[in-house]
Design a protein around this motif. Structure first.
Motif, PDB file in Angstrom:
ATOM      1  N   ARG A   1    -124.296  89.604 -50.285  1.00  0.00           N
ATOM      2  CA  ARG A   1    -123.643  88.461 -49.642  1.00  0.00           C
ATOM      3  C   ARG A   1    -124.688  87.473 -49.129  1.00  0.00           C
ATOM      4  O   ARG A   1    -125.567  87.827 -48.341  1.00  0.00           O
ATOM      5  CB  ARG A   1    -122.765  88.939 -48.490  1.00  0.00           C
ATOM      6  CG  ARG A   1    -121.846  87.886 -47.890  1.00  0.00           C
ATOM      7  CD  ARG A   1    -120.904  88.547 -46.888  1.00  0.00           C
ATOM      8  NE  ARG A   1    -119.885  87.622 -46.421  1.00  0.00           N
ATOM      9  CZ  ARG A   1    -119.974  86.899 -45.307  1.00  0.00           C
ATOM     10  NH1 ARG A   1    -121.063  86.999 -44.535  1.00  0.00           N
ATOM     11  NH2 ARG A   1    -118.999  86.084 -44.952  1.00  0.00           N
ATOM     12  N   VAL A   2    -124.589  86.231 -49.584  1.00  0.00           N
ATOM     13  CA  VAL A   2    -125.548  85.197 -49.200  1.00  0.00           C
ATOM     14  C   VAL A   2    -124.792  83.913 -48.892  1.00  0.00           C
ATOM     15  O   VAL A   2    -123.749  83.628 -49.497  1.00  0.00           O
ATOM     16  CB  VAL A   2    -126.586  84.973 -50.325  1.00  0.00           C
ATOM     17  CG1 VAL A   2    -125.928  84.434 -51.593  1.00  0.00           C
ATOM     18  CG2 VAL A   2    -127.712  84.067 -49.880  1.00  0.00           C
ATOM     19  N   ASP A   3    -125.277  83.145 -47.928  1.00  0.00           N
ATOM     20  CA  ASP A   3    -124.642  81.877 -47.579  1.00  0.00           C
ATOM     21  C   ASP A   3    -124.784  80.899 -48.737  1.00  0.00           C
ATOM     22  O   ASP A   3    -125.859  80.795 -49.348  1.00  0.00           O
ATOM     23  CB  ASP A   3    -125.294  81.273 -46.333  1.00  0.00           C
ATOM     24  CG  ASP A   3    -125.076  82.111 -45.090  1.00  0.00           C
ATOM     25  OD1 ASP A   3    -125.908  82.041 -44.181  1.00  0.00           O
ATOM     26  OD2 ASP A   3    -124.075  82.837 -45.038  1.00  0.00           O
TER      27      ASP A   3
ATOM     28  N   LEU B   1    -123.273  85.727 -55.329  1.00  0.00           N
ATOM     29  CA  LEU B   1    -123.424  84.337 -55.755  1.00  0.00           C
ATOM     30  C   LEU B   1    -124.759  84.148 -56.466  1.00  0.00           C
ATOM     31  O   LEU B   1    -125.664  84.986 -56.396  1.00  0.00           O
ATOM     32  CB  LEU B   1    -123.352  83.403 -54.548  1.00  0.00           C
ATOM     33  CG  LEU B   1    -122.052  83.359 -53.740  1.00  0.00           C
ATOM     34  CD1 LEU B   1    -122.159  82.279 -52.662  1.00  0.00           C
ATOM     35  CD2 LEU B   1    -120.841  83.112 -54.621  1.00  0.00           C
ATOM     36  N   ASP B   2    -124.891  83.013 -57.152  1.00  0.00           N
ATOM     37  CA  ASP B   2    -126.157  82.658 -57.776  1.00  0.00           C
ATOM     38  C   ASP B   2    -127.236  82.584 -56.702  1.00  0.00           C
ATOM     39  O   ASP B   2    -127.019  82.039 -55.617  1.00  0.00           O
ATOM     40  CB  ASP B   2    -126.040  81.317 -58.494  1.00  0.00           C
ATOM     41  CG  ASP B   2    -125.056  81.364 -59.651  1.00  0.00           C
ATOM     42  OD1 ASP B   2    -125.244  82.211 -60.534  1.00  0.00           O
ATOM     43  OD2 ASP B   2    -124.100  80.568 -59.656  1.00  0.00           O
ATOM     44  N   GLY B   3    -128.405  83.163 -57.015  1.00  0.00           N
ATOM     45  CA  GLY B   3    -129.502  83.129 -56.068  1.00  0.00           C
ATOM     46  C   GLY B   3    -129.490  84.238 -55.044  1.00  0.00           C
ATOM     47  O   GLY B   3    -130.327  84.258 -54.141  1.00  0.00           O
TER      48      GLY B   3
ATOM     49  N   THR C   1    -117.422  92.478 -64.727  1.00  0.00           N
ATOM     50  CA  THR C   1    -116.072  91.924 -64.579  1.00  0.00           C
ATOM     51  C   THR C   1    -115.883  91.316 -63.199  1.00  0.00           C
ATOM     52  O   THR C   1    -115.140  90.339 -63.022  1.00  0.00           O
ATOM     53  CB  THR C   1    -115.029  93.032 -64.804  1.00  0.00           C
ATOM     54  OG1 THR C   1    -115.256  93.638 -66.078  1.00  0.00           O
ATOM     55  CG2 THR C   1    -113.613  92.494 -64.732  1.00  0.00           C
ATOM     56  N   THR C   2    -116.549  91.878 -62.230  1.00  0.00           N
ATOM     57  CA  THR C   2    -116.480  91.413 -60.849  1.00  0.00           C
ATOM     58  C   THR C   2    -116.931  89.957 -60.695  1.00  0.00           C
ATOM     59  O   THR C   2    -116.509  89.272 -59.754  1.00  0.00           O
ATOM     60  CB  THR C   2    -117.337  92.328 -59.979  1.00  0.00           C
ATOM     61  OG1 THR C   2    -118.586  92.594 -60.655  1.00  0.00           O
ATOM     62  CG2 THR C   2    -116.635  93.667 -59.755  1.00  0.00           C
ATOM     63  N   SER C   3    -117.765  89.475 -61.609  1.00  0.00           N
ATOM     64  CA  SER C   3    -118.149  88.059 -61.567  1.00  0.00           C
ATOM     65  C   SER C   3    -116.982  87.160 -61.940  1.00  0.00           C
ATOM     66  O   SER C   3    -116.818  86.073 -61.383  1.00  0.00           O
ATOM     67  CB  SER C   3    -119.333  87.789 -62.505  1.00  0.00           C
ATOM     68  OG  SER C   3    -120.549  88.156 -61.898  1.00  0.00           O
ATOM     69  N   ASN C   4    -116.168  87.609 -62.901  1.00  0.00           N
ATOM     70  CA  ASN C   4    -114.947  86.863 -63.190  1.00  0.00           C
ATOM     71  C   ASN C   4    -114.070  86.811 -61.947  1.00  0.00           C
ATOM     72  O   ASN C   4    -113.486  85.774 -61.620  1.00  0.00           O
ATOM     73  CB  ASN C   4    -114.170  87.525 -64.336  1.00  0.00           C
ATOM     74  CG  ASN C   4    -114.526  86.962 -65.701  1.00  0.00           C
ATOM     75  OD1 ASN C   4    -115.238  85.965 -65.812  1.00  0.00           O
ATOM     76  ND2 ASN C   4    -114.033  87.607 -66.747  1.00  0.00           N
ATOM     77  N   ALA C   5    -113.969  87.953 -61.262  1.00  0.00           N
ATOM     78  CA  ALA C   5    -113.136  88.004 -60.057  1.00  0.00           C
ATOM     79  C   ALA C   5    -113.569  86.947 -59.049  1.00  0.00           C
ATOM     80  O   ALA C   5    -112.735  86.248 -58.451  1.00  0.00           O
ATOM     81  CB  ALA C   5    -113.205  89.405 -59.439  1.00  0.00           C
ATOM     82  N   ILE C   6    -114.881  86.808 -58.869  1.00  0.00           N
ATOM     83  CA  ILE C   6    -115.406  85.858 -57.891  1.00  0.00           C
ATOM     84  C   ILE C   6    -115.235  84.415 -58.363  1.00  0.00           C
ATOM     85  O   ILE C   6    -114.647  83.569 -57.675  1.00  0.00           O
ATOM     86  CB  ILE C   6    -116.891  86.145 -57.623  1.00  0.00           C
ATOM     87  CG1 ILE C   6    -117.063  87.456 -56.864  1.00  0.00           C
ATOM     88  CG2 ILE C   6    -117.532  84.993 -56.830  1.00  0.00           C
ATOM     89  CD1 ILE C   6    -118.511  87.889 -56.712  1.00  0.00           C
ATOM     90  N   HIS C   7    -115.773  84.122 -59.538  1.00  0.00           N
ATOM     91  CA  HIS C   7    -115.908  82.728 -59.951  1.00  0.00           C
ATOM     92  C   HIS C   7    -114.631  82.131 -60.550  1.00  0.00           C
ATOM     93  O   HIS C   7    -114.474  80.905 -60.554  1.00  0.00           O
ATOM     94  CB  HIS C   7    -117.069  82.597 -60.942  1.00  0.00           C
ATOM     95  CG  HIS C   7    -118.401  82.873 -60.321  1.00  0.00           C
ATOM     96  ND1 HIS C   7    -119.000  81.996 -59.447  1.00  0.00           N
ATOM     97  CD2 HIS C   7    -119.241  83.937 -60.418  1.00  0.00           C
ATOM     98  CE1 HIS C   7    -120.159  82.498 -59.043  1.00  0.00           C
ATOM     99  NE2 HIS C   7    -120.321  83.672 -59.615  1.00  0.00           N
ATOM    100  N   GLN C   8    -113.735  82.977 -61.034  1.00  0.00           N
ATOM    101  CA  GLN C   8    -112.498  82.426 -61.580  1.00  0.00           C
ATOM    102  C   GLN C   8    -111.392  82.363 -60.526  1.00  0.00           C
ATOM    103  O   GLN C   8    -110.546  81.471 -60.581  1.00  0.00           O
ATOM    104  CB  GLN C   8    -112.054  83.231 -62.804  1.00  0.00           C
ATOM    105  CG  GLN C   8    -113.104  83.323 -63.903  1.00  0.00           C
ATOM    106  CD  GLN C   8    -113.653  81.964 -64.327  1.00  0.00           C
ATOM    107  OE1 GLN C   8    -112.922  80.981 -64.416  1.00  0.00           O
ATOM    108  NE2 GLN C   8    -114.955  81.910 -64.598  1.00  0.00           N
ATOM    109  N   CYS C   9    -111.420  83.271 -59.558  1.00  0.00           N
ATOM    110  CA  CYS C   9    -110.499  83.129 -58.415  1.00  0.00           C
ATOM    111  C   CYS C   9    -110.734  81.788 -57.721  1.00  0.00           C
ATOM    112  O   CYS C   9    -109.805  81.188 -57.174  1.00  0.00           O
ATOM    113  CB  CYS C   9    -110.705  84.262 -57.406  1.00  0.00           C
ATOM    114  SG  CYS C   9    -109.628  85.687 -57.644  1.00  0.00           S
TER     115      CYS C   9
END
Length: 220
Positions: free
Chosen positions: A145-147, A11-13, A102-110
């Protein structure tokens, strides 16, 4: 002679930029041939649609643009970077470290889809970028992994509490929560190497997290 592609995701941050820089310098000090890339590549014209999207020019809610369209914005930026900056280095055996991929698309578009649609979208995404577009698939994905709550605090600190500097993803806490759920799903489904970046309500130190990165990559 094909190289290796290591991706730092989260995630961001979550500290992706900091940790990718540390990994780059560490491998250089070991005498490795290594290149670092970051996505989106804001210095390139190839990121123009990404910049328009994140600035809210297509709608101020992330859900204003469907996941397939927004995925294409980011995918084309990655393709341009690959062809113009690191394809030959990768093919000659260099290590490539990517801050997002590409993994960022997986996270943010899912995060824009109901969970029962994630499998179909992810199958399309990886086929689209790795097979049809022809950019390399990662050899290893490290998921920082961050909260989401701590992510928001870190971003506010980054922008000196100026909320106007946040993009449409960063301004939407509920969207970040959905993204975190998608990231956890992807990490479990695709064997990403998960590193917990928080301990209780606090972020772990940069050195502690980097120690875990070296461990999961079996370097040093």
């Amino acid at each position: 002679m094909q190289g290796k592609l290591f991706v730092l995701e989260g995630l961001d941050g979550s500290g992706k930029a900091t940790q990718s820089e540390k990994l780059y310098n560490y491998l250089k000090d070991l005498g490795k041939s290594v290149t670092k890339v970051s996505f989106p590549n804001y210095e390139s014209p190839s990121s123009s649609l990404v910049r328009m999207y994140l600035a809210g020019q297509f709608g101020t809610d992330p859900d204003s643009v469907n996941p397939y369209a927004s995925s294409s914005f980011y995918a084309c930026d990655r393709f341009a970077s690959y062809k113009s900056e690191w394809e030959q280095k990768y093919k000659k055996g260099e290590i490539i470290i990517a801050d997002r991929y590409t993994t960022s698309n997986a996270i943010h578009q899912c995060a824009k889809l109901p969970k029962d649609k994630w499998g179909g979208y992810l199958k399309w995404l990886f086929d689209y970028e790795y097979n049809l577009m022809g950019i390399p698939a990662p050899d290893s994905v490290i998921y920082l992994r961050v909260d989401p709550e701590i992510s928001q605090q870190l971003m506010s600190k980054r922008y000196c509490n100026d909320e106007s500097k946040k993009d449409i993803h960063e301004k939407n806490p509920e969207y970040l929560i959905r993204s975190r759920k998608a990231a956890d799903y992807c990490a479990e489904s695709f064997g990403w190497k998960t590193i917990e970046c928080t301990s209780g309500s606090k972020i772990r130190t940069v050195e502690e997290i980097f120690g875990d990165i070296k461990r999961v990559l079996s370097i040093g």
